[in-house]
Design a protein around this motif. Sequence first.
Motif, PDB file in Angstrom:
ATOM      1  N   SER A   1       0.836  -1.214   0.000  1.00  0.00           N
ATOM      2  CA  SER A   1       0.000   0.000   0.000  1.00  0.00           C
ATOM      3  C   SER A   1       0.861   1.251   0.000  1.00  0.00           C
ATOM      4  CB  SER A   1      -0.918   0.016   1.219  1.00  0.00           C
ATOM      5  OG  SER A   1      -1.828  -1.047   1.144  1.00  0.00           O
TER       6      SER A   1
ATOM      7  N   GLN B   1      -7.300   0.628  -0.171  1.00  0.00           N
ATOM      8  CA  GLN B   1      -7.535  -0.665   0.481  1.00  0.00           C
ATOM      9  C   GLN B   1      -8.848  -0.634   1.266  1.00  0.00           C
ATOM     10  OE1 GLN B   1      -4.057  -2.009   2.474  1.00  0.00           O
ATOM     11  NE2 GLN B   1      -5.028  -3.806   3.341  1.00  0.00           N
TER      12      GLN B   1
ATOM     13  N   ASP C   1      -5.907  -1.063  -4.864  1.00  0.00           N
ATOM     14  CA  ASP C   1      -5.365  -1.658  -3.642  1.00  0.00           C
ATOM     15  C   ASP C   1      -6.410  -2.571  -3.012  1.00  0.00           C
ATOM     16  OD1 ASP C   1      -3.863  -2.306  -1.474  1.00  0.00           O
ATOM     17  OD2 ASP C   1      -3.461  -0.236  -0.833  1.00  0.00           O
ATOM     18  N   GLU C   2      -6.216  -3.863  -3.174  1.00  0.00           N
ATOM     19  CA  GLU C   2      -7.119  -4.892  -2.654  1.00  0.00           C
ATOM     20  C   GLU C   2      -8.579  -4.618  -2.999  1.00  0.00           C
ATOM     21  OE1 GLU C   2      -6.332  -6.532   1.124  1.00  0.00           O
ATOM     22  OE2 GLU C   2      -4.217  -5.967   1.109  1.00  0.00           O
TER      23      GLU C   2
HETATM   24 MG   LIG Z   1      -2.061  -2.699   2.101  1.00  0.00          MG
END
Ligand SMILES: [Mg+2]
Lengths: 264, 336
Positions: free
Chosen positions: A47, A89, A180-181
Amino acid sequence: MPEADALLRVEHLSHSFGGFKAVDDCTFAISRGSISALIGPNGAGKSTAVGLIAGALKVQAGRVHFDGHDVTRLPAYKMARRGLLRTYQVSREFPRLTVMENLLVPPPDQRGESLLNALLRPSVGHRQDAALASRAVDVLETYGLLPLRDEYAGNLSGGEKRLLELARAEMANPNFMLLDEPMAGINPALIARLDGHIRRLRDQSGITFLLVEHNLDVVERICDRVVVMALGRTLAEGSMAELRQNPEVVRAYLGGGLDERAVG
Amino acid sequence: MDLILPYLATLAIFFFVYNILTWGLNIQFGYAGVLDFTFITFVACGAYFSGVFALGPGQKSTGFEWILGLSWPFPIALVMGALAAGLLGIVIGLIAINRLRSDYMAIVTLATGTVIYGLVSNYTPLFDGFDGLAGLQTPFSQWLNINYNQFTYLWVGFCAVVMVICWFIAQRILNSPLGRTMRAIREDQEAAEAFGKDSVRVRLIAMSMGAVLAGVGGALLMGFIGAFNPAGWTSGETFVVWAALIVGGRGNNWGGVVGSFVVAVLVNEATRYIPPIPGNATLIPTVRNMLIGASLIAVLWLRPEGIIPEARRRFYQLPLLPGRRTPAGGVESAGS
Ligand SMILES: [Mg+2]
Ligand SMILES: Nc1ncnc2c1ncn2[C@@H]1O[C@H](COP(=O)(O)OP(=O)(O)OP(=O)(O)O)[C@@H](O)[C@H]1O
């Protein structure tokens, strides 16, 4: 990879928080039109690397090249205007804006954002809004969010917020999406839908993707290339099949040595 | 009758002016999330500059000194006051608004305002220091032969016209893509930046447009009272405008109207006309401030979005679909 094929090139990127090196000499390249994954154990610095590339964090050492230009230390909004769009995220919707409004914020070059147009020629903004709104309706329909268009984004469920993040990103017409995810915390049926959307965007709009992802099934299914990070460094790059043969990668991540949960 | 009408006219003037002020703070905070804790400085800027444009030249020998002193007609002086406030908004905005961190915004505006207050009240060549500006001829008196009561009624009308213009400014910004971007930045500055929004530019626009409205309000006060000095713009005055906005409801301009009526007219101004209790001159101002504080706390407890919360924007131009109807924050509000 030849220089011209790389849309994004990260060289010797480093970043520390206080004395702690979260990203340490991270180097990789992402080729145009690919769907790539960035994987690695929790705390590997993924991240942080995303934030550095997107301009949300100030690069302390190393360089970032995007689309043939050195973009190191460019602020986030300028990176976005160059076509690099990142998601977070944890979903970052605008909670007190409706779903529809959330989709009308991202499009670039909105003439109604100029003060003079807002004050003296409001029809300029409203006309452009009408066009954007009809496009937003199509996008919402694709993501199955149309019935929620007048709902405050803050009231959506976790999975709906994930869909909204991608729908919003699509409205920005980017050429690179740094996610991010994107699948964190959503059920398998929805994961299948999301990865369908990612593939559709790559095939139809030619958008290049880099996803940070812990779900290796998804990575295996949709990603052409995988970058592995551990302890702030890039450990290896290659296809999932190649990485499974790499003893270092297996030890650091795939084998479950550091974090079994992450492997699922 | 002789007393009631001028009294109501005076209340109307304060109501109209506070509407403008509350809308100004709403543009800054309600739309764009800018924590401007020195709002009254912009009001003062508008009052002072409209004053020195409309007043004749000051002279050190007479004990009155100030810059400019151009004897311009008041409506033009008002525009100059508003522009000066808008410029000051950009200057203070450049100091206070930061792309990477917004948590210092409140304290930096407060600090800048304190510096300006010290400068203006002590440096006499600017606006005559603590004594301030005084002796402004009633506006329009060069063209019209009217007594003070007639002027008061005329000023009600003038303030109403100016207020309507300010309403359109505030509403047009709110309903434009610019307003939407301001609200997005208010909700999540970093995410808005990730979509290519230059949050500093947009917040500077909000800061300076809010300051323009503050300056207009200050100029209207200057024209009405004919004098202005540092006692009139202590930081407590900023609190009154904030209280009006929070009580009435931010993010929409009707909330500002309700808030300015409750806080600025009912509580703040009306109590000024209660005769002082002998031997306890400070009681009424104290009670007034307590009432404002109490109404603020009551609203924050009972109705944190304010009496009139921000409206949810539905897209009526599209065919209506059955959707869930549970608004964020638990308060259902009318569509816009
Ligand atoms: Mg992360
Ligand atoms: N703002 C910050 N201040 C201090 N330390 C931080 C900060 N952000 C991240 N870190 C630390 O840097 C390291 C890398 O964090 P990062 O969020 O980049 O990891 P990640 O690879 O994304 O992990 P995950 O898979 O759990 O999301 C972690 O040890 C984290 O504690």
